[in-house]
Design a protein around this motif. Sequence first.
Motif, PDB file in Angstrom:
ATOM      1  N   GLY A 116       0.703  -1.272  -0.088  1.00  0.00           N
ATOM      2  CA  GLY A 116      -0.010  -0.172  -0.010  1.00  0.00           C
ATOM      3  C   GLY A 116       0.880   1.201  -0.015  1.00  0.00           C
ATOM      4  O   GLY A 116       0.256   2.429  -0.045  1.00  0.00           O
ATOM      5  N   GLU A 117       2.140   1.142  -0.304  1.00  0.00           N
ATOM      6  CA  GLU A 117       2.923   2.398  -0.107  1.00  0.00           C
ATOM      7  C   GLU A 117       2.889   3.011  -1.589  1.00  0.00           C
ATOM      8  O   GLU A 117       2.844   2.200  -2.581  1.00  0.00           O
ATOM      9  CB  GLU A 117       4.454   2.102   0.052  1.00  0.00           C
ATOM     10  N   PHE A 118       3.207   4.322  -1.571  1.00  0.00           N
ATOM     11  CA  PHE A 118       3.515   4.979  -3.046  1.00  0.00           C
ATOM     12  C   PHE A 118       4.836   5.738  -2.778  1.00  0.00           C
ATOM     13  O   PHE A 118       4.865   6.466  -2.160  1.00  0.00           O
ATOM     14  CB  PHE A 118       2.279   6.145  -3.154  1.00  0.00           C
ATOM     15  N   ILE A 119       5.398   4.952  -3.748  1.00  0.00           N
ATOM     16  CA  ILE A 119       6.991   5.302  -3.747  1.00  0.00           C
ATOM     17  C   ILE A 119       7.263   6.188  -4.980  1.00  0.00           C
ATOM     18  O   ILE A 119       6.870   5.372  -6.227  1.00  0.00           O
ATOM     19  CB  ILE A 119       7.910   3.850  -3.825  1.00  0.00           C
ATOM     20  N   ALA A 156       6.083  15.557  -5.837  1.00  0.00           N
ATOM     21  CA  ALA A 156       5.911  16.006  -4.456  1.00  0.00           C
ATOM     22  C   ALA A 156       4.614  15.920  -4.100  1.00  0.00           C
ATOM     23  O   ALA A 156       4.187  15.611  -2.738  1.00  0.00           O
ATOM     24  CB  ALA A 156       6.609  17.416  -4.454  1.00  0.00           C
ATOM     25  N   ASN A 157       3.705  15.835  -4.975  1.00  0.00           N
ATOM     26  CA  ASN A 157       2.217  16.124  -4.575  1.00  0.00           C
ATOM     27  C   ASN A 157       1.690  14.632  -4.113  1.00  0.00           C
ATOM     28  O   ASN A 157       0.608  14.521  -3.452  1.00  0.00           O
ATOM     29  CB  ASN A 157       1.517  16.492  -5.874  1.00  0.00           C
ATOM     30  N   TYR A 158       2.365  13.434  -4.444  1.00  0.00           N
ATOM     31  CA  TYR A 158       1.599  12.248  -4.561  1.00  0.00           C
ATOM     32  C   TYR A 158       2.384  11.281  -3.620  1.00  0.00           C
ATOM     33  O   TYR A 158       1.777  10.326  -2.978  1.00  0.00           O
ATOM     34  CB  TYR A 158       1.413  11.389  -5.742  1.00  0.00           C
ATOM     35  N   ALA A 159       3.710  11.124  -3.869  1.00  0.00           N
ATOM     36  CA  ALA A 159       4.609   9.983  -3.039  1.00  0.00           C
ATOM     37  C   ALA A 159       4.587  10.061  -1.469  1.00  0.00           C
ATOM     38  O   ALA A 159       4.777  11.179  -0.937  1.00  0.00           O
ATOM     39  CB  ALA A 159       5.776   9.895  -3.641  1.00  0.00           C
ATOM     40  N   ASP A 160       4.321   8.786  -0.838  1.00  0.00           N
ATOM     41  CA  ASP A 160       4.803   8.663   0.643  1.00  0.00           C
ATOM     42  C   ASP A 160       6.294   8.731   0.770  1.00  0.00           C
ATOM     43  O   ASP A 160       6.662   9.678   1.700  1.00  0.00           O
ATOM     44  CB  ASP A 160       4.497   7.423   1.034  1.00  0.00           C
ATOM     45  N   ARG A 161       6.861   8.285  -0.091  1.00  0.00           N
ATOM     46  CA  ARG A 161       8.457   8.180   0.263  1.00  0.00           C
ATOM     47  C   ARG A 161       9.157   8.357  -1.328  1.00  0.00           C
ATOM     48  O   ARG A 161       8.591   7.715  -2.208  1.00  0.00           O
ATOM     49  CB  ARG A 161       8.966   6.976   0.645  1.00  0.00           C
TER      50      ARG A 161
END
Lengths: 285, 282
Positions: free
Chosen positions: B33-36, B208-213
Motif C-alpha cells: 500500500g505504499e506510494f513510492i 511531491a504531490n503524491y508519493a509517501d516516500r
Amino acid sequence: MEMIKVKDLSFEYIRRDEDGNVESINKAIDSISLEVNKGDFIAVLGANGSGKSTLAKHINAILYPTEGGVWVNGLNTAEDRNLWEIRQTAGMVFQNPDNQIIATVVEEDVGFGPENLGVPTEEIWERVEQSLEAVGMLEFRNSSPNKLSGGQKQRVAIAGIMAMKPQCIVLDEPTAMLDPNGRKEVIATVRELNRRENVTVILITHHMDEVIHADKVFVMERGRVMMEGTPREIFSRVDEIKKYRLDVPQVTELAYELKKAGVDLPDGILTVEELVEAIKRIKSR
Amino acid sequence: MQIIFDKVNYIYSDGTAFSRHAIKDISFTINKGEFIGLIGHTGSGKSTLIQHMNGLIKATDGRIYFNGQDIYEKNYNLRSLRSKVGLVFQYPEHQLFETTVFKDVVFGPANLGLDKLECELRAYEALKMVGIGDDLLDASPFELSGGQKRRVAIAGVLAMRPEVLILDEPTAGLDPRGRDDILEKIAYLHRESGMTIILVTHSMEDIANYADRLFVMNRGELVMQDKAKAVFSHYKELEKMHLAAPQVTYVMNALRDQGFQVSTDATTVEEARKELLGLLQR
Ligand SMILES: Nc1ncnc2c1ncn2[C@@H]1O[C@H](COP(=O)(O)OP(=O)(O)OP(=O)(O)O)[C@@H](O)[C@H]1O
Ligand SMILES: Nc1ncnc2c1ncn2[C@@H]1O[C@H](COP(=O)(O)OP(=O)(O)O)[C@@H](O)[C@H]1O
Ligand SMILES: [Mg+2]
Ligand SMILES: [Mg+2]
C-alpha cells in the motif's frame, strides 16, 4: 523574411479498409495559417492529439497538405524537387529517439547526417565532437546507442541533427524523457543555437517552463491555432490556457493563486527570480 | 504485497568487454500500500531496477522477496507474480501490437484467463479511466498520437488490476491535464484499493504531490529513501545528481536567503501559498 509560411493548411488522415474504401477521415489540421520569421524561437503547445506533430511533419515534408500549402525558406513542400533542400534546411528531432538512431556507435550516428550531405571527413569529426559536447554526451561517443537509456538516446538524436547545421530545427518533445538537468541542458543548447547561430527553432513541448524564453507561443486545439502571443501574454491567461488542457509554470501558478488571495502582484510572472523580486518589493513598501 | 530487495546487483552483458554495472547493492523494503516515487538522472538505473520487480530481469547478484518469498527459489511461480505486478514500460509503443485499441487493452486480462465479458468490461473501464474516448476504440494503435499511445498502454496494465502497479515515466508525453488526470487516477487506485504504487518520474512537481516516500538513484546506487520534504530539502545535492526540487521550493529558499522568515519545506503550490500569505500578512 519568413523561414516558414503555412497558408490555409488542412490535413486529413484517411483510414481505408482492405478494398481501399474510405472508412474514416480524421481532420488533424484544420485551416491553419501562420508565419515564422528567420531566427525566431517558436514554441507550440497543445493537448495530446491536437495536431502538433502533424504540423511539424509538414515543415519537414514528411506529410503533404490535403489543402493549402507550406513553404520552407520559400520552397513549396508539395513539390518533389524541393524535398532534398527542404530536409537540409529544416532538421527534425522526433518524439521517439529509437526511430532515428541507426548506427551502432554513437559518434557514427551523429556523423551520419553530415556525411550524407557530403561534408568533408575532417569537418564531420569536428561537428560530431561539437554536437556531442553540446548535449553532454561526449563521454559516450564510442558507446552503442542501444545500450543507452531513453534520455541519453534523446540527446544523441539532437546532436545528430545539430551536426547537419540546419537553418531551422523542429523539435517534437525533445525533452520528454530527460531528467531535470538534461532538460535544462537541451533547452539551453537549443537557445544558444538560436541566439548565436540564428537557427530558427520550433519547439513542441508539454513542459510549460521550457517555453518562457520563446519569442512566440502558439496554442493548438483540434487542429487549429487558438492562442498566439509572447509567453508572458499567454501565461497571463491562466484560466484560458487550462481550458486547452495546458498549464502554466509552477511559479506562475503560485503567483496567480497569491493574486487571487488579494496580493498585489503583476500578471504573468514566469520565473522564480521574478516572483522573489515582486515579494521583496511588497515587503519593503 | 511487501517487496524486499537485498543487495541486488545487475550487470548488463556480464563477463564481456561491454559489461555495465547498472544497479549496485540495492536494498530496500516497500510495504503493502505504499506510494513510492523513484527519481534519478537518465541512466541512473531506474528502469533496470523496476524490471526486476516482475521478473523480467534476473539479478546478477542479490535476493528479492515478495511477501517473504524468495522469487529466485526453484519452485517460485513467476507467472503468477507477473499477474500481480503490473509494469507500464517507459516506451509504451513497444507494448502495443493488436489491430485495435480496444483489443490491445483486452489482451492483458484475457491472458489472465478471465472470461470475455469481464475482460471487455475491464478494458472499457480502464480506457475511460485514462481518458481515451469511444471514438478511438477501433482505431489502430499505430494511428494514435504519442500521448494517446501512452494512455492506451497504461490502460492495458490497469485492466489487469495488479496488486503492485509500476509505472516507468508514465506522464512523459502527456499534456498537462492528462498528466494530472492520470496521476489523480493512480492516487485514487492507491487510496481506494490499497494498490502499491511505484512511480518513476522526472517531474519533481508531480511526485511531491503524491508519493509517501521518494527513492533517489544516482549512478546505479540508491542514495536516499525518505519523505519528499526531507529529500527536497537536499536540493543542492539533488542538483549535483542532475535532479532538482519543485520550483516553489526554490522560491522559498530564495526568500529565506534574502533574510525573510519563511519555512523552506514547501513542495507544492498550496503549501507555498499558505506560507507566503503568512509572510505577506505579517
Ligand atoms: N498515422 C496516423 N494515422 C491516422 N491518424 C493519425 C496518425 N497520426 C496521428 N493521427 C491523429 O491525428 C490527430 C493529431 O495527431 P498528432 O500526432 O499531430 O497530435 P499531437 O498534437 O502531436 O499529440 P501528442 O501531444 O500526443 O504528441 C490525432 O487525432 C491522432 O489520433
Ligand atoms: N539493454 C541494455 N544493455 C546494456 N546496458 C544497458 C541496457 N539498458 C540500460 N543499460 C545501461 O544501464 C544503465 C541504467 O540504465 P536505465 O536502467 O535504463 O536507467 P534509467 O531508467 O534510470 O534512465 C545505463 O548506464 C544504461 O546505459
Ligand atoms: Mg506529437
Ligand atoms: Mg528509464
